[in-house]
Motif scaffolding. Structure first.
Motif, PDB file in Angstrom:
ATOM      1  N   ARG A   1      -6.024  12.039   9.637  1.00 53.57           N
ATOM      2  CA  ARG A   1      -5.716  10.614   9.507  1.00 53.57           C
ATOM      3  C   ARG A   1      -4.616  10.401   8.478  1.00 53.57           C
ATOM      4  O   ARG A   1      -3.706   9.593   8.678  1.00 53.57           O
ATOM      5  N   ARG A   2      -4.680  11.125   7.357  1.00 48.99           N
ATOM      6  CA  ARG A   2      -3.637  10.999   6.328  1.00 48.99           C
ATOM      7  C   ARG A   2      -2.278  11.351   6.919  1.00 48.99           C
ATOM      8  O   ARG A   2      -1.295  10.647   6.703  1.00 48.99           O
ATOM      9  N   ARG A   3      -2.239  12.423   7.709  1.00 49.75           N
ATOM     10  CA  ARG A   3      -0.974  12.831   8.331  1.00 49.75           C
ATOM     11  C   ARG A   3      -0.522  11.822   9.384  1.00 49.75           C
ATOM     12  O   ARG A   3       0.668  11.568   9.519  1.00 49.75           O
ATOM     13  N   GLN A   4      -1.471  11.235  10.123  1.00 43.33           N
ATOM     14  CA  GLN A   4      -1.112  10.207  11.104  1.00 43.33           C
ATOM     15  C   GLN A   4      -0.444   9.016  10.432  1.00 43.33           C
ATOM     16  O   GLN A   4       0.458   8.406  10.994  1.00 43.33           O
ATOM     17  N   LEU A   5      -0.890   8.697   9.230  1.00 44.37           N
ATOM     18  CA  LEU A   5      -0.296   7.600   8.469  1.00 44.37           C
ATOM     19  C   LEU A   5       0.996   8.022   7.776  1.00 44.37           C
ATOM     20  O   LEU A   5       1.622   7.209   7.103  1.00 44.37           O
ATOM     21  N   GLU A   6       1.353   9.284   7.946  1.00 42.28           N
ATOM     22  CA  GLU A   6       2.559   9.866   7.353  1.00 42.28           C
ATOM     23  C   GLU A   6       2.577   9.728   5.836  1.00 42.28           C
ATOM     24  O   GLU A   6       3.590   9.414   5.222  1.00 42.28           O
ATOM     25  N   LEU A   7       1.414   9.994   5.242  1.00 48.29           N
ATOM     26  CA  LEU A   7       1.289   9.950   3.788  1.00 48.29           C
ATOM     27  C   LEU A   7       1.320  11.368   3.229  1.00 48.29           C
ATOM     28  O   LEU A   7       0.599  12.236   3.712  1.00 48.29           O
TER      29      LEU A   7
ATOM     30  N   LEU B   1      -1.812   7.954  -4.735  1.00 48.68           N
ATOM     31  CA  LEU B   1      -1.418   6.646  -5.255  1.00 48.68           C
ATOM     32  C   LEU B   1      -2.199   5.526  -4.570  1.00 48.68           C
ATOM     33  O   LEU B   1      -2.608   4.563  -5.221  1.00 48.68           O
ATOM     34  N   ARG B   2      -2.412   5.655  -3.269  1.00 42.19           N
ATOM     35  CA  ARG B   2      -3.214   4.653  -2.558  1.00 42.19           C
ATOM     36  C   ARG B   2      -4.634   4.614  -3.095  1.00 42.19           C
ATOM     37  O   ARG B   2      -5.204   3.542  -3.267  1.00 42.19           O
TER      38      ARG B   2
ATOM     39  N   SER C   1     -10.580   2.725   2.722  1.00 45.71           N
ATOM     40  CA  SER C   1      -9.508   1.766   2.442  1.00 45.71           C
ATOM     41  C   SER C   1      -8.148   2.462   2.350  1.00 45.71           C
ATOM     42  O   SER C   1      -7.166   1.985   2.912  1.00 45.71           O
ATOM     43  N   ALA C   2      -8.101   3.582   1.659  1.00 45.42           N
ATOM     44  CA  ALA C   2      -6.830   4.304   1.505  1.00 45.42           C
ATOM     45  C   ALA C   2      -6.319   4.839   2.841  1.00 45.42           C
ATOM     46  O   ALA C   2      -5.108   4.982   3.038  1.00 45.42           O
ATOM     47  N   LEU C   3      -7.234   5.114   3.772  1.00 44.85           N
ATOM     48  CA  LEU C   3      -6.854   5.626   5.091  1.00 44.85           C
ATOM     49  C   LEU C   3      -6.739   4.513   6.140  1.00 44.85           C
ATOM     50  O   LEU C   3      -6.615   4.783   7.329  1.00 44.85           O
ATOM     51  N   GLU C   4      -6.803   3.258   5.660  1.00 47.06           N
ATOM     52  CA  GLU C   4      -6.675   2.077   6.530  1.00 47.06           C
ATOM     53  C   GLU C   4      -7.745   2.055   7.623  1.00 47.06           C
ATOM     54  O   GLU C   4      -7.475   1.740   8.778  1.00 47.06           O
ATOM     55  N   TRP C   5      -8.952   2.419   7.247  1.00 48.22           N
ATOM     56  CA  TRP C   5     -10.110   2.394   8.135  1.00 48.22           C
ATOM     57  C   TRP C   5     -11.147   1.434   7.559  1.00 48.22           C
ATOM     58  O   TRP C   5     -11.199   1.208   6.352  1.00 48.22           O
TER      59      TRP C   5
END
Length: 93
Positions: A20-26, A33-34, A77-81
């Protein structure tokens, strides 16, 4: 039976978080930081080191510990879920 709000994550569950982190390109730094921002928004101000340790206890196999409800909320929250989406991902659904 262990408290479900504080259970140890599986390697597969952690892999789904990383996906998921990679999908968000983070990058890992951007993700950290998020996490800092989410903690600050909840009135919790952690040092960089404390935030890194919190994340290491989730992502590093040799340091992995059961995660608390607060950590689950912060990760979601940090992963927008939403929290239920995070829980489903950790269960593999």
């Amino acid at each position: 039976m262990p408290d479900s709000s504080c259970e140890l994550l599986t390697d597969n569950g952690v892999a789904r978080l990383e996906k998921r982190r990679r999908q968000l390109e983070l990058t890992k730094a951007e993700f950290r930081l998020r996490v800092d921002e989410v903690l600050a928004a909840r009135g919790l101000h952690h040092s960089r080191r404390a935030t890194r340790m919190r994340l290491d206890r989730v992502f590093l196999p040799r340091m992995r510990r059961p995660i608390s409800e607060l950590t689950r909320i912060v990760l979601a929250s940090a992963l927008e879920w939403r929290l239920d989406q995070l829980e489903a991902a950790l269960r593999g659904k």
